[in-house]
Scaffold this motif. Structure first.
Motif, PDB file in Angstrom:
ATOM      1  N   MET A 234     -20.051 -34.666  17.514  1.00 11.45           N
ATOM      2  CA  MET A 234     -21.272 -33.891  17.389  1.00 11.45           C
ATOM      3  C   MET A 234     -21.383 -32.877  18.520  1.00 11.45           C
ATOM      4  O   MET A 234     -21.667 -31.712  18.271  1.00 11.45           O
ATOM      5  N   ILE A 235     -21.141 -33.301  19.731  1.00  7.36           N
ATOM      6  CA  ILE A 235     -21.275 -32.395  20.878  1.00  7.36           C
ATOM      7  C   ILE A 235     -20.226 -31.284  20.825  1.00  7.36           C
ATOM      8  O   ILE A 235     -20.486 -30.171  21.288  1.00  7.36           O
ATOM      9  N   ILE A 236     -19.078 -31.568  20.218  1.00  2.47           N
ATOM     10  CA  ILE A 236     -18.026 -30.560  20.143  1.00  2.47           C
ATOM     11  C   ILE A 236     -18.491 -29.342  19.338  1.00  2.47           C
ATOM     12  O   ILE A 236     -18.153 -28.205  19.658  1.00  2.47           O
ATOM     13  N   GLY A 237     -19.304 -29.570  18.305  1.00  5.08           N
ATOM     14  CA  GLY A 237     -19.835 -28.470  17.511  1.00  5.08           C
ATOM     15  C   GLY A 237     -20.695 -27.535  18.342  1.00  5.08           C
ATOM     16  O   GLY A 237     -20.613 -26.304  18.221  1.00  5.08           O
ATOM     17  N   TRP A 238     -21.501 -28.099  19.204  1.00  2.00           N
ATOM     18  CA  TRP A 238     -22.378 -27.282  20.059  1.00  2.00           C
ATOM     19  C   TRP A 238     -21.578 -26.537  21.116  1.00  2.00           C
ATOM     20  O   TRP A 238     -21.906 -25.400  21.471  1.00  2.00           O
ATOM     21  N   ILE A 239     -20.523 -27.166  21.604  1.00  2.00           N
ATOM     22  CA  ILE A 239     -19.652 -26.491  22.574  1.00  2.00           C
ATOM     23  C   ILE A 239     -18.941 -25.321  21.903  1.00  2.00           C
ATOM     24  O   ILE A 239     -18.886 -24.216  22.462  1.00  2.00           O
ATOM     25  N   LEU A 240     -18.417 -25.550  20.699  1.00  2.00           N
ATOM     26  CA  LEU A 240     -17.764 -24.469  19.954  1.00  2.00           C
ATOM     27  C   LEU A 240     -18.736 -23.328  19.689  1.00  2.00           C
ATOM     28  O   LEU A 240     -18.382 -22.146  19.834  1.00  2.00           O
ATOM     29  N   LEU A 241     -19.969 -23.664  19.334  1.00  3.00           N
ATOM     30  CA  LEU A 241     -20.971 -22.642  19.062  1.00  3.00           C
ATOM     31  C   LEU A 241     -21.303 -21.854  20.328  1.00  3.00           C
ATOM     32  O   LEU A 241     -21.409 -20.622  20.291  1.00  3.00           O
ATOM     33  N   ALA A 242     -21.436 -22.526  21.448  1.00  2.00           N
ATOM     34  CA  ALA A 242     -21.733 -21.841  22.708  1.00  2.00           C
ATOM     35  C   ALA A 242     -20.621 -20.863  23.087  1.00  2.00           C
ATOM     36  O   ALA A 242     -20.888 -19.726  23.489  1.00  2.00           O
TER      37      ALA A 242
ATOM     38  N   SER B  58     -14.432 -15.419  18.131  1.00  2.00           N
ATOM     39  CA  SER B  58     -15.818 -15.839  17.965  1.00  2.00           C
ATOM     40  C   SER B  58     -16.092 -16.298  16.533  1.00  2.00           C
ATOM     41  O   SER B  58     -16.678 -17.364  16.312  1.00  2.00           O
ATOM     42  N   PHE B  59     -15.660 -15.503  15.552  1.00  2.00           N
ATOM     43  CA  PHE B  59     -15.857 -15.893  14.162  1.00  2.00           C
ATOM     44  C   PHE B  59     -15.066 -17.157  13.828  1.00  2.00           C
ATOM     45  O   PHE B  59     -15.543 -18.013  13.063  1.00  2.00           O
ATOM     46  N   SER B  60     -13.897 -17.293  14.385  1.00  2.00           N
ATOM     47  CA  SER B  60     -13.095 -18.503  14.149  1.00  2.00           C
ATOM     48  C   SER B  60     -13.800 -19.732  14.705  1.00  2.00           C
ATOM     49  O   SER B  60     -13.837 -20.783  14.055  1.00  2.00           O
ATOM     50  N   LEU B  61     -14.359 -19.596  15.883  1.00  2.00           N
ATOM     51  CA  LEU B  61     -15.088 -20.723  16.475  1.00  2.00           C
ATOM     52  C   LEU B  61     -16.358 -21.041  15.697  1.00  2.00           C
ATOM     53  O   LEU B  61     -16.746 -22.210  15.579  1.00  2.00           O
ATOM     54  N   LEU B  62     -17.010 -20.005  15.171  1.00  2.00           N
ATOM     55  CA  LEU B  62     -18.184 -20.245  14.328  1.00  2.00           C
ATOM     56  C   LEU B  62     -17.768 -21.040  13.086  1.00  2.00           C
ATOM     57  O   LEU B  62     -18.465 -21.976  12.678  1.00  2.00           O
ATOM     58  N   SER B  63     -16.633 -20.713  12.518  1.00  5.52           N
ATOM     59  CA  SER B  63     -16.112 -21.449  11.365  1.00  5.52           C
ATOM     60  C   SER B  63     -15.833 -22.904  11.732  1.00  5.52           C
ATOM     61  O   SER B  63     -16.173 -23.828  10.983  1.00  5.52           O
ATOM     62  N   LEU B  64     -15.215 -23.105  12.879  1.00  6.52           N
ATOM     63  CA  LEU B  64     -14.944 -24.473  13.329  1.00  6.52           C
ATOM     64  C   LEU B  64     -16.238 -25.238  13.594  1.00  6.52           C
ATOM     65  O   LEU B  64     -16.314 -26.446  13.371  1.00  6.52           O
ATOM     66  N   THR B  65     -17.244 -24.528  14.086  1.00  6.50           N
ATOM     67  CA  THR B  65     -18.554 -25.141  14.310  1.00  6.50           C
ATOM     68  C   THR B  65     -19.096 -25.710  12.998  1.00  6.50           C
ATOM     69  O   THR B  65     -19.608 -26.831  12.963  1.00  6.50           O
ATOM     70  N   LEU B  66     -18.964 -24.934  11.931  1.00  6.99           N
ATOM     71  CA  LEU B  66     -19.459 -25.389  10.622  1.00  6.99           C
ATOM     72  C   LEU B  66     -18.699 -26.623  10.148  1.00  6.99           C
ATOM     73  O   LEU B  66     -19.276 -27.498   9.495  1.00  6.99           O
ATOM     74  N   ARG B  67     -17.423 -26.708  10.483  1.00 10.85           N
ATOM     75  CA  ARG B  67     -16.625 -27.877  10.089  1.00 10.85           C
ATOM     76  C   ARG B  67     -17.084 -29.156  10.773  1.00 10.85           C
ATOM     77  O   ARG B  67     -16.795 -30.248  10.296  1.00 10.85           O
ATOM     78  N   THR B  68     -17.780 -29.027  11.920  1.00  6.78           N
ATOM     79  CA  THR B  68     -18.259 -30.223  12.606  1.00  6.78           C
ATOM     80  C   THR B  68     -19.506 -30.796  11.958  1.00  6.78           C
ATOM     81  O   THR B  68     -19.964 -31.863  12.356  1.00  6.78           O
ATOM     82  N   GLY B  69     -20.048 -30.068  10.975  1.00  3.55           N
ATOM     83  CA  GLY B  69     -21.216 -30.581  10.264  1.00  3.55           C
ATOM     84  C   GLY B  69     -22.525 -29.900  10.605  1.00  3.55           C
ATOM     85  O   GLY B  69     -23.552 -30.218  10.020  1.00  3.55           O
TER      86      GLY B  69
END
Length: 110
Positions: A1-9, A44-55
């Motif tokens: 869960m925290i990984i998604g927020w790190i990716l988003l940041a 940035s867009f790639s990380l946003l995509s990965l963020t979505l994969r975290t749920g």
């Protein structure tokens, strides 16, 4: 869960860096700035995509990414380029922050 927020940041930071680099390139900077712009936006867009994969839901992730990017870019423009930042603009930034908070609090994800 925290990984998604790190990716988003990190995605937000890179989006702001890309926009600042675009400003540098457009005011007589080297053409190499454009390579930095493209690379930072791509990551940035790639990380946003990965963020979505975290749920993290799309509305939450994209809302925070876009709104925070706008607010940070306005503040960076003031700090780095001495661009005007009026009271109305500061009010807008405050409203953006409230909006991001409401999106986060209103999501079932949190």
């Amino acid at each position: 869960m925290i990984i998604g927020w790190i990716l988003l940041a990190v995605a937000i930071i890179l989006e702001v860096a890309a926009t600042i680099s675009l400003r540098m390139a457009s005011v007589g900077g080297s053409r190499w700035w454009y390579a930095g712009v493209a690379a930072a936006y791509l990551v940035s867009f790639s990380l946003l995509s990965l963020t979505l994969r975290t749920g993290i839901p799309l509305g939450v992730a994209y809302g925070i990414w876009a709104a925070t990017g706008v607010a940070l870019t306005a503040l960076a423009g003031r700090a780095l380029f001495k661009e005007k930042l009026t009271r109305k603009m500061l009010l807008g930034i405050g409203l953006i922050l409230i909006g991001v908070l409401l999106i986060e609090l209103g999501s079932s994800y949190a």
